[in-house]
Motif scaffolding. Structure first.
Motif, PDB file in Angstrom:
ATOM      1  N   MET A   1       0.835  -1.210   0.000  1.00 62.02           N
ATOM      2  CA  MET A   1       0.000   0.000   0.000  1.00 62.02           C
ATOM      3  C   MET A   1       0.871   1.262   0.000  1.00 62.02           C
ATOM      4  SD  MET A   1      -3.169   1.029   0.087  1.00 62.02           S
ATOM      5  CE  MET A   1      -4.085   2.501   0.446  1.00 62.02           C
ATOM      6  N   LEU A   2       1.905   1.260   0.903  1.00 63.57           N
ATOM      7  CA  LEU A   2       2.805   2.403   0.977  1.00 63.57           C
ATOM      8  C   LEU A   2       3.583   2.570  -0.323  1.00 63.57           C
ATOM      9  CD1 LEU A   2       4.085   4.678   2.641  1.00 63.57           C
ATOM     10  CD2 LEU A   2       5.723   3.010   3.528  1.00 63.57           C
ATOM     11  N   PHE A   3       4.060   1.436  -0.876  1.00 65.20           N
ATOM     12  CA  PHE A   3       4.808   1.468  -2.137  1.00 65.20           C
ATOM     13  C   PHE A   3       3.930   2.014  -3.261  1.00 65.20           C
ATOM     14  CE2 PHE A   3       5.980  -0.574  -6.153  1.00 65.20           C
ATOM     15  CZ  PHE A   3       7.286  -0.096  -6.293  1.00 65.20           C
ATOM     16  N   SER A   4       2.672   1.559  -3.286  1.00 62.84           N
ATOM     17  CA  SER A   4       1.737   2.002  -4.320  1.00 62.84           C
ATOM     18  C   SER A   4       1.491   3.501  -4.227  1.00 62.84           C
ATOM     19  CB  SER A   4       0.416   1.238  -4.179  1.00 62.84           C
ATOM     20  OG  SER A   4      -0.540   1.724  -5.084  1.00 62.84           O
ATOM     21  N   SER A   5       1.315   3.997  -2.975  1.00 67.77           N
ATOM     22  CA  SER A   5       1.079   5.427  -2.764  1.00 67.77           C
ATOM     23  C   SER A   5       2.298   6.246  -3.176  1.00 67.77           C
ATOM     24  CB  SER A   5       0.747   5.679  -1.294  1.00 67.77           C
ATOM     25  OG  SER A   5       0.641   7.052  -1.032  1.00 67.77           O
TER      26      SER A   5
ATOM     27  N   PRO B   1       1.620  16.342  -1.614  1.00 71.39           N
ATOM     28  CA  PRO B   1       2.102  16.266  -2.994  1.00 71.39           C
ATOM     29  C   PRO B   1       1.441  17.344  -3.867  1.00 71.39           C
ATOM     30  CG  PRO B   1       1.517  14.085  -2.187  1.00 71.39           C
ATOM     31  CD  PRO B   1       1.021  15.071  -1.166  1.00 71.39           C
ATOM     32  N   GLY B   2       2.215  17.904  -4.778  1.00 71.60           N
ATOM     33  CA  GLY B   2       1.651  18.890  -5.694  1.00 71.60           C
ATOM     34  C   GLY B   2       1.669  20.309  -5.171  1.00 71.60           C
ATOM     35  N   MET B   3       2.091  20.512  -3.921  1.00 73.34           N
ATOM     36  CA  MET B   3       2.141  21.866  -3.359  1.00 73.34           C
ATOM     37  C   MET B   3       3.553  22.421  -3.532  1.00 73.34           C
ATOM     38  SD  MET B   3       0.787  23.154   0.352  1.00 73.34           S
ATOM     39  CE  MET B   3       2.143  22.596   1.381  1.00 73.34           C
ATOM     40  N   ILE B   4       3.650  23.704  -3.880  1.00 75.06           N
ATOM     41  CA  ILE B   4       4.938  24.337  -4.139  1.00 75.06           C
ATOM     42  C   ILE B   4       5.334  25.220  -2.960  1.00 75.06           C
ATOM     43  CG2 ILE B   4       6.225  25.847  -5.673  1.00 75.06           C
ATOM     44  CD1 ILE B   4       5.364  23.213  -6.967  1.00 75.06           C
ATOM     45  N   SER B   5       6.565  25.029  -2.479  1.00 74.41           N
ATOM     46  CA  SER B   5       7.104  25.870  -1.408  1.00 74.41           C
ATOM     47  C   SER B   5       8.342  26.584  -1.917  1.00 74.41           C
ATOM     48  CB  SER B   5       7.464  25.020  -0.187  1.00 74.41           C
ATOM     49  OG  SER B   5       6.317  24.421   0.378  1.00 74.41           O
ATOM     50  N   ALA B   6       8.488  27.859  -1.561  1.00 77.36           N
ATOM     51  CA  ALA B   6       9.625  28.666  -2.012  1.00 77.36           C
ATOM     52  C   ALA B   6       9.650  29.951  -1.191  1.00 77.36           C
ATOM     53  CB  ALA B   6       9.496  28.966  -3.507  1.00 77.36           C
TER      54      ALA B   6
ATOM     55  N   ARG C   1       0.464  17.337 -10.135  1.00 77.88           N
ATOM     56  CA  ARG C   1      -0.282  16.678  -9.054  1.00 77.88           C
ATOM     57  C   ARG C   1       0.630  15.999  -8.032  1.00 77.88           C
ATOM     58  NH1 ARG C   1      -3.556  19.252 -10.999  1.00 77.88           N
ATOM     59  NH2 ARG C   1      -5.736  18.808 -11.543  1.00 77.88           N
ATOM     60  N   GLY C   2       1.786  15.498  -8.486  1.00 74.79           N
ATOM     61  CA  GLY C   2       2.626  14.694  -7.617  1.00 74.79           C
ATOM     62  C   GLY C   2       3.831  15.427  -7.075  1.00 74.79           C
ATOM     63  N   ARG C   3       4.653  14.692  -6.319  1.00 74.11           N
ATOM     64  CA  ARG C   3       5.868  15.249  -5.736  1.00 74.11           C
ATOM     65  C   ARG C   3       6.871  15.616  -6.830  1.00 74.11           C
ATOM     66  NH1 ARG C   3       5.932  14.620  -0.308  1.00 74.11           N
ATOM     67  NH2 ARG C   3       4.367  13.211   0.568  1.00 74.11           N
ATOM     68  N   LEU C   4       6.788  14.934  -7.960  1.00 66.34           N
ATOM     69  CA  LEU C   4       7.708  15.200  -9.062  1.00 66.34           C
ATOM     70  C   LEU C   4       7.582  16.636  -9.565  1.00 66.34           C
ATOM     71  CD1 LEU C   4       9.827  13.988 -10.973  1.00 66.34           C
ATOM     72  CD2 LEU C   4       7.949  13.303 -12.494  1.00 66.34           C
ATOM     73  N   SER C   5       6.388  17.218  -9.480  1.00 67.36           N
ATOM     74  CA  SER C   5       6.199  18.594  -9.963  1.00 67.36           C
ATOM     75  C   SER C   5       7.001  19.582  -9.122  1.00 67.36           C
ATOM     76  CB  SER C   5       4.713  18.966  -9.960  1.00 67.36           C
ATOM     77  OG  SER C   5       4.178  18.900  -8.647  1.00 67.36           O
TER      78      SER C   5
ATOM     79  N   ARG D   1       4.662   5.397  -5.314  1.00 66.58           N
ATOM     80  CA  ARG D   1       4.798   5.334  -6.773  1.00 66.58           C
ATOM     81  C   ARG D   1       3.831   6.306  -7.447  1.00 66.58           C
ATOM     82  NH1 ARG D   1       4.339  -0.166 -10.513  1.00 66.58           N
ATOM     83  NH2 ARG D   1       4.749   0.868 -12.503  1.00 66.58           N
ATOM     84  N   GLN D   2       2.612   6.379  -6.930  1.00 66.11           N
ATOM     85  CA  GLN D   2       1.617   7.293  -7.492  1.00 66.11           C
ATOM     86  C   GLN D   2       2.054   8.744  -7.313  1.00 66.11           C
ATOM     87  OE1 GLN D   2      -1.053   6.691  -9.308  1.00 66.11           O
ATOM     88  NE2 GLN D   2      -1.650   8.853  -9.420  1.00 66.11           N
TER      89      GLN D   2
END
Length: 494
Positions: free
Chosen positions: A1-5, A64-69, A290-294, A7-8
């Motif tokens: 479950m954690l791995f799936s989350s 995830p998806g939130m921008i901090s600066a 949407r994700g952490r990658l952004s 990865r998403q």
């Protein structure tokens, strides 16, 4: 479950996250420079902070998806520290801010967001939308008609291009088209390079050059506390807004810890304290992120662009970025709240409008949220205090009157509770039935003591029945009506 989350979060939306990251990185550059100027530091301090914050929070943040600066709200709090003590003390304050935010996360202060009402969040959002728009006005005053034309054209691209295709974020198209147009027509308009020099090296590890003693601590502590409060407020509010926009949940306490870890990293790389940005977060979401990658992509692209493509970035007309920020302002403002002014209760509207006015007037998010939460609490207490109903019935043969108390007894309703009794009635016994009542605080307990003691002074016997377990606990602990030694002190005082 954690791995799936996990990865998403990282790989569930690769294309959208990377494109959104480019748009956000471009939008971060002028703001980071502007906020550095506000704080009184070199532009690279804000740019390094934005890069480091976005990258680190991608891994440790709770949303995830939130921008901090680097943000304007934080920059405003640094002005006097930088002016009086210099950059090194700002870096030390940034490190302490990170430590305090991690501590707040472990104390689960992020959970306090549940006490912030929807009307306060709406007021906060509307105030930020107004501040974002107001921040663009200097770029639109005392300028040539070309700037207005470029800005209008940019807004047209932003809103109309999605009808052609949504494969490429329209804000990115706006920036590219207007930059190309400005170069082709050789327009004499303000560009990003006019805002300050770009850094030409990667950030390096720095330990603040300040004395490690209590004097330094007392200098930076007030600033760090203020930065901690404002940073967490803005971050948690932004997380709540992104939760609503994406219909997903976030871990607020993890976000507190993440902001702290990221700010420690920022301080060690020569940056200024930072937090989540509602404007850039909305740009990210609207651009498909949407994700952490952004967030990671935004930070990496920002660093690569300012270090290796600074000459090209300097050619971007400010009008293009103003158009993007106006789009953010329009998208941020809760237009439903204007229509709901007629539908919602007066108290809700007052809370929302007060939050807007205070934030816009002071440019301090903490003040606005504090006023909003305070007003919401007072209105709530007043409303709940009215839900107290007391009836009575007299048993004539035994000369006994029974009072039935229904509702909540606390500081707001305690006077009504006491005023419901007739202390001069010619009876022998009083029964106060509390089966459907709840006592919340020592003011309520004091009201009960007052009523019982007054009846006993008149020679009337008093029985209290039906106290629930929670109410009985607080009455036993703080009440005096069943403690002869305490009553003696009170009676002696009279």
């Amino acid at each position: 479950m954690l791995f799936s989350s996990t990865r998403q979060d990282w790989f569930g939306n690769i294309r959208g996250d990377l494109l959104a990251g480019i748009v956000v990185a471009l939008a971060l550059i002028p703001e980071a420079i502007a906020f550095s100027i506000i704080a009184g530091v070199d532009p690279k301090v804000g740019l390094y902070a934005s890069f480091c914050m976005a990258v680190v929070i991608a891994f440790v943040g709770g949303r995830p998806g939130m921008i901090s600066a680097a943000t304007g709200a934080m920059a405003l709090l640094m002005v006097t520290l930088v002016r009086d003590h210099g950059l090194e003390y700002l870096l030390a304050a940034t490190l302490l801010t990170g430590v305090l935010q991690i501590l707040a996360g472990y104390l689960k202060l992020g959970s306090l967001m549940r006490f912030v009402s929807r009307s306060v969040v709406t007021g906060f959002v509307n105030a930020l939308a107004i501040l974002i728009f107001m921040a663009q006005l200097p770029e639109l005053t005392n300028v040539t008609w070309h700037v207005y034309a470029m800005t209008a054209g940019g807004l047209a691209i932003i809103y109309l291009f999605p009808y052609i295709t949504k494969a490429i974020p329209s804000p990115l198209v706006c920036i590219l088209v207007l930059t190309g147009l400005a170069l082709w027509l050789d327009l004499d308009i303000r560009t990003v390079s006019d805002m300050g020099d770009m850094p030409d090296t990667l950030p390096i590890f720095l330990w603040p050059d300040v004395p490690l003693n209590f004097e330094t601590l007392w200098i930076i502590l007030p600033y760090s506390v203020a930065l901690t409060i404002v940073g967490l407020l803005e971050s948690l509010m932004t997380a709540t807004i992104v939760d609503d926009l994406t219909d997903t949940k976030s871990d607020k306490n993890r976000e507190c810890k993440g902001q702290g870890v990221a700010n420690i990293s920022v301080g060690l790389l020569g940056g200024m304290a930072s937090c989540a940005m509602i404007g850039q977060s909305i740009i990210n979401i609207k651009s498909g992120g949407r994700g952490r990658l952004s967030s990671l992509a935004a930070g990496v692209f920002l660093l690569l662009m300012v270090v290796f493509l600074s000459d090209w970035l300097g050619l971007i007309p400010m009008a293009a970025l103003v158009a993007v920020m106006i789009m953010v302002s329009i998208g941020t403002f809760s237009w439903d709240s204007v229509h709901n002014l007629k539908k919602h209760p007066l108290s809700t509207n007052i809370v929302m409008l007060a939050t807007v006015v205070v934030v816009v007037a002071t440019h301090n998010l903490a003040y606005g949220v504090f006023v909003g939460v305070l007003l919401a609490s007072l209105f709530f207490a007043n409303k709940v205090g009215k839900f107290l109903h007391i009836t009575s019935e007299l048993d004539q043969p035994s000369k006994t009157r029974t009072y039935n108390v229904i509702g909540q007894v606390f500081f707001s309703s305690s006077d009504q509770f006491t005023a419901s009794f007739d202390f001069k009635e010619d009876i022998d016994r009083i029964v106060i039935d509390l089966n459907r009542a709840h006592f919340w605080d020592i003011t309520a307990v004091g009201a009960l003591d007052k009523a019982v003691i007054k009846f006993r002074r008149e020679g009337i016997e008093v029985d209290i029945i039906g106290l629930n377990e929670a109410s009985a606990t607080i009455v036993d602990r703080f009440g005096v009506h069943d403690k002869p030694e305490e009553i003696g002190k009170i009676m002696g005082g009279h």
